[in-house]
Scaffold this motif. Structure first.
Motif, short mmCIF file in Angstrom:
data_model
loop_
_atom_site.label_atom_id
_atom_site.label_comp_id
_atom_site.label_asym_id
_atom_site.label_seq_id
_atom_site.Cartn_x
_atom_site.Cartn_y
_atom_site.Cartn_z
N ARG A 260 0.15 4.72 -2.46
CA ARG A 260 -0.48 6.42 -1.46
C ARG A 260 0.16 7.37 -1.57
N THR B 21 0.42 -1.25 -0.28
CA THR B 21 -0.35 0.04 -0.12
C THR B 21 0.84 1.07 0.10
N PRO C 139 -17.96 18.78 4.01
CA PRO C 139 -16.58 19.13 3.84
C PRO C 139 -15.89 18.16 4.58
N ARG C 140 -16.91 17.39 4.95
CA ARG C 140 -16.71 16.26 6.18
C ARG C 140 -16.04 14.96 5.11
N ALA C 141 -14.72 14.36 5.29
CA ALA C 141 -14.79 13.18 4.63
C ALA C 141 -14.08 11.94 5.77
N LEU C 142 -14.67 10.84 4.94
CA LEU C 142 -14.15 9.50 5.40
C LEU C 142 -13.90 8.51 4.47
N ASP C 143 -12.40 7.96 4.62
CA ASP C 143 -12.37 6.93 3.95
C ASP C 143 -13.37 5.79 3.98
N GLY C 144 -13.68 5.10 2.82
CA GLY C 144 -14.68 4.38 2.64
C GLY C 144 -13.87 2.76 2.51
N GLY C 145 -13.06 2.95 1.76
CA GLY C 145 -12.34 1.26 1.09
C GLY C 145 -11.16 1.77 0.38
N SER C 146 -10.33 1.06 0.00
CA SER C 146 -9.61 0.98 -0.70
C SER C 146 -9.70 -0.40 -1.83
N GLU C 147 -9.51 -0.73 -3.05
CA GLU C 147 -9.24 -1.56 -4.01
C GLU C 147 -8.24 -1.90 -5.01
N TRP C 148 -6.75 -2.67 -3.77
CA TRP C 148 -5.95 -2.39 -4.78
C TRP C 148 -5.67 -3.13 -6.24
N TYR D 232 -4.56 14.39 7.80
CA TYR D 232 -6.24 14.88 7.95
C TYR D 232 -6.12 14.66 9.28
N TYR E 172 -13.79 -0.30 4.98
CA TYR E 172 -13.44 0.14 6.40
C TYR E 172 -15.08 0.58 6.80
N LEU F 239 -5.74 -6.58 -3.22
CA LEU F 239 -6.21 -5.98 -1.94
C LEU F 239 -7.60 -5.02 -1.59
N SER F 240 -8.55 -5.93 -1.35
CA SER F 240 -9.94 -5.25 -1.26
C SER F 240 -10.37 -4.98 0.13
N VAL F 241 -10.37 -3.60 0.45
CA VAL F 241 -10.16 -3.23 1.89
C VAL F 241 -11.82 -2.66 1.91
#
Lengths: 139, 141
Positions: free
Chosen positions: A53, A50, A69-78, B39, B88, B84-86
């Motif tokens: 990034r 990872t 303006p409020r942001a949250l990371d929901g997920g990631s696919e690599w 952040y 949250y 790799l898929s994740v």
């Protein structure tokens, strides 16, 4: 409830940001491996999965971002191609693939997906990352 | 016992050895610096509270990194992580003990690949983070 998805936001869907390039520095890979607590002896001769990034994301600006303006990371696919190594020069470009509005537990929210492609100095694909970002209005 | 997992030895349903992580606020500061993700919800408690959060929370990408390590540790030096898929699903906080776990769901012996379900369980046993990974593993033969 009023929509927080604006026409200017919708017009930004499918557009690439400006491509950027960055050198993979050995020290940066070392610090990244230390930060995630991964003592794999393969590092820093190769970068952890990872790591890229942190090299950068060339995210196109979201118009009217101040409505949520409020942001949250929901997920990631690599997905992975040629591993990134110190000395590589990585070119990356990010596109906002989609943007939808949903009514969540805490009111309206925007769900944006971004796709970043990372390519090395030989033109080989190093990785792609799809990232989901959840944005909400100010409290 | 060899460090190297091979596709031949691996059975569908097999559990991946658990990777335990005990993230601290120090680790979040290190990750912010190393990743460039500054952040404030990850290191400024007042800021996090003002955003409606109970306190600082882990970077989602740090949790992805933990699950990446789960897979690369298991795949071994000759294995390769293909994807790799994740997701949250719930926030995680420093001070908790996180168990990174996985189970083999499918294997393709001809291709030498295994698809695994992966997740992070917090100290209360809640799966805060879920996902999937595909690895390529060497064959013994």
């Amino acid at each position: 409830m009023a929509s927080i998805l604006t026409p200017a936001m919708e017009a930004a869907v499918g557009k690439d940001g400006e491509p950027q390039s960055a050198l993979v520095e050995r020290g940066a890979v070392e610090r990244f491996a230390a930060a995630i607590g991964d003592a794999n002896p393969a590092y820093p001769d190769v970068a952890p999965p990872t790591f890229l990034r942190s090299v950068g994301r060339a995210i196109p600006p979201l118009p009217d971002a101040e409505t949520a303006p409020r942001a949250l990371d929901g997920g990631s696919e690599w997905t992975y191609g040629e591993p990134a190594r110190p000395g590589d020069v990585i070119t990356f470009v990010t596109q906002m693939e989609s943007l939808v509005e949903r009514e969540g537990r805490m009111g309206p929210m925007l769900i944006a997906t971004y796709l970043t492609r990372y390519t090395n100095q030989r033109g080989e694909l190093a990785a792609t990352q799809r990232n989901t970002v959840i944005r909400m209005p100010a409290l | 016992m060899s460090d190297q997992t091979s596709i031949d030895d691996m059975a569908v349903g097999a559990e991946i050895p658990t990777l335990t992580k005990r993230p601290t606020t120090r680790q979040l500061a290190m990750y912010a610096g190393a990743s460039g993700d500054f952040y404030e919800i990850h290191y400024d408690k007042d800021f996090a509270n003002a955003q409606g959060l109970p306190g600082v929370i882990l970077h989602g990408a740090l949790k992805s990194a933990f699950l990446g390590q789960l897979m690369t540790d298991w795949a071994g030096p000759e294995g390769r992580l293909l994807s790799l898929s994740v997701r949250y699903r719930e926030m995680d906080v420093p001070g908790d003990t996180l168990a990174c776990r996985g189970v083999v769901k499918e294997k393709d012996e001809a291709a030498g690949t295994a698809r695994c379900e992966i997740w992070i369980e917090n100290g209360a046993g809640v799966r805060t983070t879920t996902g999937e990974a595909v690895v390529a593993l060497p064959s013994r033969s």
